[in-house]
Structure formats: C-alpha cells, structure tokens
Design a protein around this motif. Structure first.
Motif, short mmCIF file in Angstrom:
data_model
loop_
_atom_site.label_atom_id
_atom_site.label_comp_id
_atom_site.label_asym_id
_atom_site.label_seq_id
_atom_site.Cartn_x
_atom_site.Cartn_y
_atom_site.Cartn_z
N SER A 31 34.23 47.17 43.41
CA SER A 31 35.58 47.49 42.93
C SER A 31 36.63 46.95 43.89
CB SER A 31 35.74 49.00 42.82
OG SER A 31 35.68 49.58 44.12
N GLU A 32 37.88 47.03 43.49
CA GLU A 32 38.98 46.63 44.36
C GLU A 32 38.92 47.39 45.68
OE1 GLU A 32 42.54 47.38 42.23
OE2 GLU A 32 42.15 45.91 40.65
N ASN A 33 38.70 48.69 45.60
CA ASN A 33 38.66 49.50 46.82
C ASN A 33 37.51 49.08 47.72
OD1 ASN A 33 40.90 51.04 46.17
ND2 ASN A 33 39.71 52.63 45.14
N ARG A 43 44.40 46.54 48.87
CA ARG A 43 43.84 46.60 47.52
C ARG A 43 44.46 45.52 46.63
NH1 ARG A 43 43.80 51.99 43.61
NH2 ARG A 43 42.87 50.95 41.77
N MET A 44 45.72 45.20 46.88
CA MET A 44 46.40 44.17 46.10
C MET A 44 45.74 42.80 46.28
SD MET A 44 50.46 43.13 46.11
CE MET A 44 50.86 44.85 45.78
N ARG A 47 42.57 42.85 44.37
CA ARG A 47 42.87 42.78 42.94
C ARG A 47 43.17 41.35 42.52
NH1 ARG A 47 47.54 46.37 41.94
NH2 ARG A 47 45.94 47.99 42.16
N ARG A 48 43.90 40.61 43.36
CA ARG A 48 44.22 39.22 43.04
C ARG A 48 42.95 38.40 42.90
NH1 ARG A 48 48.11 34.89 46.36
NH2 ARG A 48 47.58 33.10 45.05
N SER A 51 41.25 39.36 39.64
CA SER A 51 42.04 38.93 38.49
C SER A 51 41.91 37.44 38.24
CB SER A 51 43.51 39.31 38.69
OG SER A 51 43.68 40.70 38.73
N ARG A 61 36.38 42.24 32.80
CA ARG A 61 36.76 43.60 33.19
C ARG A 61 36.76 44.50 31.97
NH1 ARG A 61 41.43 43.05 37.80
NH2 ARG A 61 40.23 44.75 38.69
N THR A 67 34.35 45.95 36.79
CA THR A 67 34.34 44.50 36.64
C THR A 67 32.91 44.00 36.72
OG1 THR A 67 36.51 44.41 37.72
CG2 THR A 67 35.28 42.34 37.55
#
Length: 239
Positions: A31-33, A43-44, A47-48, A51, A61, A67
């Motif tokens: 996961s992002e975390n 986390r951003m 996420r990038r 994405s 996703r 994901t």
C-alpha cells in the motif's frame, strides 16, 4: 541513480519485482503507507508511483481492496496516440525494432483513397516489427505521403519510431481509427512469429497534420499479448 527521484525508485522496484516474476498477475502490491515506510518517503510520493504505474497499465487499483499487478498483456489506450517505444519503457521493458520493408511503391486504390492522392502515385511504405524484451509485440505497416515527409525513407527506424519522426516533421492535428479482431494472414504470422494461428487485434489509423493526410497505418498485435483500454471521466450534469 543517487539523484533519481524517490517516486521513480519506487516505480523501478515494483516493475523489477513484476519482471522477475516475484509479484504475479493479480497479486496485491504494498500500500501507499507500506511503500512510504519502506522507502522513507511521504505518502504522497508513494501515491505518485502507484498512480503512474496504474496509468501505464502495469498496476490496477480497486477501491477498498488495494492495488494489484495488472494483466501481463501489454495495454495501449484507445483514447490517445502513444509512442509504442515509450509504452514499453514505461513498463520497464526493453524496446527494439526490426525493419522488414522501407520502400517507395505505387499507391493502389485503397491506399490512394486513404492518403488522398492519385492512384499509382508514389507513396512511402514501411513495415516495422516492434519488440518488447525480444518478443514481437506489434507489426506496423505504414503508408506515408511523400509531400509531408520527404525524408521518411532515409530514417533509421531502429533508433526512432515512425510515430516519433512524423510527429516532429508533420505534427499531428487529427486521427481516426477503427479496431477489429482478425485472423492473421501468412505475412503477419511470419512478421509476428506466430506458429499457431491466433486472433489478432488490428487497428487501422489515418493521421492528419495542418497540411493534409500524413499517413495510413495498419497496426497488428497478437491477441494473447496486447489489449486496448481507456478511462473516461464524465462531468456531472447540473440539474
């Protein structure tokens, strides 16, 4: 490598795991975390990375589930024209091209009509096989109007794709395409290394620049290796 952005390092880590077969198709990825903690980033940033890999068809996703590794078929968007070499590189694959034909021919009626030129007038033809990791991914047969790309036949299309070259000399303003399933003929089987006939995906595309029709192209991919996809966002109607 030291100066490479952290999101790019995360993307490479994910694609390396998939390419090595460690993460299988439909397997959930961190996961992002979890990625943020693993790579000591925000986390951003994580996420990038997720994405961009999702946009490129490497990941998929599912809201509330996470994901996952996407289908291992190569995916191309129906809604935009992308350079196939870039598509392959975005998946962390190795792109290469094989030139089958690069020649001047007399335009038969269907080609002349598609390019808006006189029947039997001279046009340029190329047949190029695009490879991903050494395997034939797509056969491209393209007919080009010489007036709009006079130096087409002297290009090295192992180093630059026809799409890249034509975009530079005759910038694209319009494109129309049709998509259908076909059974390959003998030439296509040979081009794509198909020993057992299998349905293929064929896209017929015409492109225009500000000065007229630039090219008429047939793109053929084995159905087992390629798919088309897209994402549409609809505006809410105001009541």
């Amino acid at each position: 490598m030291a100066n490479e952005p952290k999101f790019a390092l995360i993307k490479k880590h994910i694609t390396d795991q998939i390419s090595a077969g460690i993460w299988k198709e439909d397997q959930r990825v961190p996961s992002e975390n979890e990625l943020a903690e693993q790579f000591s980033v925000s986390r951003m940033t994580a996420r990038r990375a997720l994405s961009e890999l999702t946009d490129n068809g490497v990941l998929t996703r599912s809201q509330g589930l996470g994901t996952f590794v996407a289908s291992l078929k190569s995916q191309s968007s129906m809604l935009e024209i992308k350079n196939i070499a870039d598509e392959v590189k975005e998946r962390n694959g190795e792109y290469s091209a094989e030139i089958i034909a690069l020649e001047e021919i007399a335009a038969m009626a269907p080609i002349a009509i598609a390019l808006g030129v006189d029947i039997d007038s001279k046009v340029y033809r190329s047949v190029i096989i695009h490879h991903e990791n050494g395997l034939a991914l797509q056969a491209e047969e393209r007919f080009v109007a010489p007036a709009l790309a006079p130096d087409y036949l002297v290009q090295d299309f192992t180093q630059i794709t026809p799409h890249e070259y034509l975009s530079a000399v005759a910038p694209l303003t319009e494109a129309k395409h049709t998509i259908e399933a076909i059974m390959p003929n003998q030439d296509v089987c040979q081009w794509l290394g198909l020993y057992n006939e299998e349905p293929c995906l064929q896209m017929i595309r015409r492109t225009w620049s500000a000065n007229g029709i630039v090219s008429f192209t047939r793109l053929i991919s084995p159905g087992s290796k390629y798919r088309l996809g897209g994402h549409l966002t609809f505006k809410k109607r105001v009541r």
